[in-house]
Motif scaffolding. Sequence first.
Motif, PDB file in Angstrom:
ATOM      1  N   LEU A  30     -12.254  10.619   1.276  1.00  6.91           N
ATOM      2  CA  LEU A  30     -11.018  10.873   0.523  1.00  6.91           C
ATOM      3  C   LEU A  30     -11.264  11.998  -0.480  1.00  6.91           C
ATOM      4  O   LEU A  30     -12.396  12.314  -0.811  1.00  6.91           O
ATOM      5  CB  LEU A  30     -10.577   9.602  -0.205  1.00  6.91           C
ATOM      6  CG  LEU A  30     -10.228   8.415   0.699  1.00  6.91           C
ATOM      7  CD1 LEU A  30      -9.786   7.218  -0.150  1.00  6.91           C
ATOM      8  CD2 LEU A  30      -9.131   8.775   1.703  1.00  6.91           C
ATOM      9  N   ARG A  87      -5.839   4.576   8.406  1.00  7.94           N
ATOM     10  CA  ARG A  87      -7.269   4.900   8.207  1.00  7.94           C
ATOM     11  C   ARG A  87      -7.981   3.757   7.508  1.00  7.94           C
ATOM     12  O   ARG A  87      -9.023   3.270   7.959  1.00  7.94           O
ATOM     13  CB  ARG A  87      -7.378   6.184   7.372  1.00  7.94           C
ATOM     14  CG  ARG A  87      -8.790   6.566   6.944  1.00  7.94           C
ATOM     15  CD  ARG A  87      -8.732   7.752   5.968  1.00  7.94           C
ATOM     16  NE  ARG A  87     -10.053   8.172   5.520  1.00  7.94           N
ATOM     17  CZ  ARG A  87     -10.740   7.582   4.538  1.00  7.94           C
ATOM     18  NH1 ARG A  87     -10.233   6.523   3.905  1.00  7.94           N
ATOM     19  NH2 ARG A  87     -11.933   8.034   4.200  1.00  7.94           N
ATOM     20  N   ASP A  88      -7.403   3.292   6.396  1.00  6.23           N
ATOM     21  CA  ASP A  88      -8.012   2.221   5.623  1.00  6.23           C
ATOM     22  C   ASP A  88      -8.115   0.939   6.456  1.00  6.23           C
ATOM     23  O   ASP A  88      -9.117   0.218   6.390  1.00  6.23           O
ATOM     24  CB  ASP A  88      -7.157   1.986   4.366  1.00  6.23           C
ATOM     25  CG  ASP A  88      -7.796   0.993   3.423  1.00  6.23           C
ATOM     26  OD1 ASP A  88      -8.819   1.344   2.825  1.00  6.23           O
ATOM     27  OD2 ASP A  88      -7.292  -0.154   3.323  1.00  6.23           O
ATOM     28  N   SER A  89      -7.092   0.660   7.256  1.00  5.44           N
ATOM     29  CA  SER A  89      -7.077  -0.563   8.071  1.00  5.44           C
ATOM     30  C   SER A  89      -8.124  -0.486   9.178  1.00  5.44           C
ATOM     31  O   SER A  89      -8.793  -1.485   9.483  1.00  5.44           O
ATOM     32  CB  SER A  89      -5.684  -0.765   8.687  1.00  5.44           C
ATOM     33  OG  SER A  89      -4.695  -0.733   7.674  1.00  5.44           O
ATOM     34  N   PRO A 117      -4.726   9.696   1.944  1.00  4.83           N
ATOM     35  CA  PRO A 117      -5.367   8.381   2.143  1.00  4.83           C
ATOM     36  C   PRO A 117      -4.505   7.490   3.034  1.00  4.83           C
ATOM     37  O   PRO A 117      -3.685   6.708   2.553  1.00  4.83           O
ATOM     38  CB  PRO A 117      -5.485   7.833   0.719  1.00  4.83           C
ATOM     39  CG  PRO A 117      -4.409   8.530  -0.059  1.00  4.83           C
ATOM     40  CD  PRO A 117      -4.183   9.866   0.584  1.00  4.83           C
ATOM     41  N   ARG A 149       0.955   4.095  -2.989  1.00  7.13           N
ATOM     42  CA  ARG A 149       0.761   5.508  -2.680  1.00  7.13           C
ATOM     43  C   ARG A 149       1.961   6.333  -3.159  1.00  7.13           C
ATOM     44  O   ARG A 149       1.810   7.464  -3.624  1.00  7.13           O
ATOM     45  CB  ARG A 149       0.530   5.675  -1.171  1.00  7.13           C
ATOM     46  CG  ARG A 149       0.111   7.065  -0.775  1.00  7.13           C
ATOM     47  CD  ARG A 149      -0.401   7.095   0.647  1.00  7.13           C
ATOM     48  NE  ARG A 149       0.653   6.850   1.612  1.00  7.13           N
ATOM     49  CZ  ARG A 149       0.451   6.674   2.923  1.00  7.13           C
ATOM     50  NH1 ARG A 149      -0.795   6.702   3.415  1.00  7.13           N
ATOM     51  NH2 ARG A 149       1.453   6.458   3.741  1.00  7.13           N
ATOM     52  N   ILE A 195     -10.918   1.237   9.084  1.00  2.00           N
ATOM     53  CA  ILE A 195     -12.242   1.066   8.451  1.00  2.00           C
ATOM     54  C   ILE A 195     -12.533  -0.432   8.308  1.00  2.00           C
ATOM     55  O   ILE A 195     -13.620  -0.911   8.658  1.00  2.00           O
ATOM     56  CB  ILE A 195     -12.302   1.785   7.088  1.00  2.00           C
ATOM     57  CG1 ILE A 195     -12.250   3.305   7.285  1.00  2.00           C
ATOM     58  CG2 ILE A 195     -13.554   1.373   6.308  1.00  2.00           C
ATOM     59  CD1 ILE A 195     -12.133   4.105   5.987  1.00  2.00           C
ATOM     60  N   ALA A 196     -11.534  -1.188   7.834  1.00  4.58           N
ATOM     61  CA  ALA A 196     -11.745  -2.630   7.626  1.00  4.58           C
ATOM     62  C   ALA A 196     -11.992  -3.353   8.957  1.00  4.58           C
ATOM     63  O   ALA A 196     -12.908  -4.175   9.054  1.00  4.58           O
ATOM     64  CB  ALA A 196     -10.536  -3.226   6.902  1.00  4.58           C
ATOM     65  N   ILE A 253      -3.015   4.641   5.379  1.00  3.92           N
ATOM     66  CA  ILE A 253      -3.099   3.179   5.401  1.00  3.92           C
ATOM     67  C   ILE A 253      -3.661   2.738   6.754  1.00  3.92           C
ATOM     68  O   ILE A 253      -4.417   1.779   6.847  1.00  3.92           O
ATOM     69  CB  ILE A 253      -1.717   2.574   5.079  1.00  3.92           C
ATOM     70  CG1 ILE A 253      -1.356   2.954   3.635  1.00  3.92           C
ATOM     71  CG2 ILE A 253      -1.708   1.052   5.273  1.00  3.92           C
ATOM     72  CD1 ILE A 253       0.100   2.833   3.282  1.00  3.92           C
ATOM     73  N   TRP A 259      -2.393  -8.658   5.700  1.00  4.01           N
ATOM     74  CA  TRP A 259      -1.674  -7.392   5.662  1.00  4.01           C
ATOM     75  C   TRP A 259      -0.167  -7.553   5.949  1.00  4.01           C
ATOM     76  O   TRP A 259       0.634  -6.705   5.587  1.00  4.01           O
ATOM     77  CB  TRP A 259      -2.266  -6.429   6.712  1.00  4.01           C
ATOM     78  CG  TRP A 259      -3.589  -5.835   6.297  1.00  4.01           C
ATOM     79  CD1 TRP A 259      -4.030  -5.625   5.019  1.00  4.01           C
ATOM     80  CD2 TRP A 259      -4.619  -5.355   7.159  1.00  4.01           C
ATOM     81  NE1 TRP A 259      -5.278  -5.044   5.038  1.00  4.01           N
ATOM     82  CE2 TRP A 259      -5.659  -4.861   6.349  1.00  4.01           C
ATOM     83  CE3 TRP A 259      -4.762  -5.293   8.551  1.00  4.01           C
ATOM     84  CZ2 TRP A 259      -6.829  -4.304   6.874  1.00  4.01           C
ATOM     85  CZ3 TRP A 259      -5.923  -4.736   9.078  1.00  4.01           C
ATOM     86  CH2 TRP A 259      -6.948  -4.250   8.253  1.00  4.01           C
ATOM     87  N   GLU A 289     -17.925   7.257   5.453  1.00  4.67           N
ATOM     88  CA  GLU A 289     -16.911   8.198   4.987  1.00  4.67           C
ATOM     89  C   GLU A 289     -17.687   9.384   4.466  1.00  4.67           C
ATOM     90  O   GLU A 289     -18.162   9.367   3.332  1.00  4.67           O
ATOM     91  CB  GLU A 289     -16.048   7.550   3.907  1.00  4.67           C
ATOM     92  CG  GLU A 289     -15.257   6.360   4.426  1.00  4.67           C
ATOM     93  CD  GLU A 289     -14.413   5.693   3.349  1.00  4.67           C
ATOM     94  OE1 GLU A 289     -13.538   6.354   2.777  1.00  4.67           O
ATOM     95  OE2 GLU A 289     -14.667   4.503   3.072  1.00  4.67           O
ATOM     96  N   ALA A 322       0.842  -1.209   0.000  1.00  4.43           N
ATOM     97  CA  ALA A 322       0.000   0.000   0.000  1.00  4.43           C
ATOM     98  C   ALA A 322       0.876   1.258   0.000  1.00  4.43           C
ATOM     99  O   ALA A 322       0.554   2.255  -0.653  1.00  4.43           O
ATOM    100  CB  ALA A 322      -0.933  -0.017   1.218  1.00  4.43           C
TER     101      ALA A 322
END
Length: 359
Positions: free
Chosen positions: A255, A264-266, A260, A98, A268-269, A262, A354, A280, A94
């Motif tokens: 976003l 944050r994305d993790s 963005p 980016r 959310i998951a 990583i 991950w 979001e 990731a």
Amino acid sequence: MSLKFDIQPSSKATPEKERAAKLVDPGFGRVFTDHMAIVRYNQGKGWHGARIEARSHFPLDPALAVLHYAQEIFEGLKAYKRDDGGVNLFRPDANARRFWNSAERMAMAPLPEHVFIEAVEQLVRIDRAWIPGGEGSLYLRPFMIASEVFLGVKPSSEYVFTVIASPVGSYFKGGPAPVSIWVSENYTRAAIGGTGAVKCGGNYAASLRAQAEAIEHGCDQVVFLDAVERRYIEELGGMNVFFVFADGSLATPPLGTILPGITRDSIIALAKDAGRPVREEPYTVEQWRADAASGKLKEAFACGTAAVISPIGQVRSASGDFLIGGGAAGPVATGLRKQLVDIQYGRTNDPHNWIRKVL
Ligand SMILES: *Cc1c(COP(=O)(O)O)cnc(C)c1O
């Protein structure tokens, strides 16, 4: 394209005793390992000269493009020591993606993602003795500069990609302490079409004045609002932000102009895995204040690779202050933080694949 890294171990590696002393309380970003990874680009050869070598100074011509027009991008990720002595990276793919996006936005030569990952892995392997145990980690800083010697305003025709590494202690000893944040009404961070969504050095130069204002007001960090209506919460200088509501749901700014993250994305998951709805969507600072007062909002926290999750205890602004959750760390932030850190150190299962084991 395949690039083979030429590995040249340092002839002046730090003696073990000295290294151990430096690892006792490394703080953040002041202690460095013995090596660096370096890959060069020019228009004729493309990416070439991949090496792992002794960490050393760059020769800097005063006309180097980056010194004048700031074509510079970076990344931040960590290597974690597992209890079995092995080493994990967390989602390096990731970061590589980016970094590619950042290069494109800054009109720089994008680095193939596998070269980014290989550079990081090779550096972690050669400097593995520098990875602290316990809650410490090895912070990795990949970055790229425009290295053409030319004063014309145009994309550089030459670049240097480098990875350096810095052992870091636990950001917060004994669990995360809540931070206070200052709402910046004088400065913004990003506008549509700008560079807010990429990790370029210039974004941070532009945020420092606002961060200094936060400190003048007794706060730890600054939070930026959108540049158009000056109401919607965007993010901190280097961390994304989440809100936790009494119904168990979470919200985070969408976003677009934010970085963005990583983390944050993790988050959310992981929150969705736990059955928590995550929206979001834009959220105004007036609504934040009202929801904190009514009890609809239970927690807020900031997140990023360096500190993982920092609960937000207090919000201050020119138009008044308010507390969140009585100013204490809340259970959702604390729980998500523990789960994420446990995945990073390989102490719990990794449902999204991950982890990349380097050693
Ligand atoms: C790096 C960064 C983040 C966090 O990103 P992570 O990938 O989670 O470390 C958030 N906001 C800004 C402005 C950043 O530079």
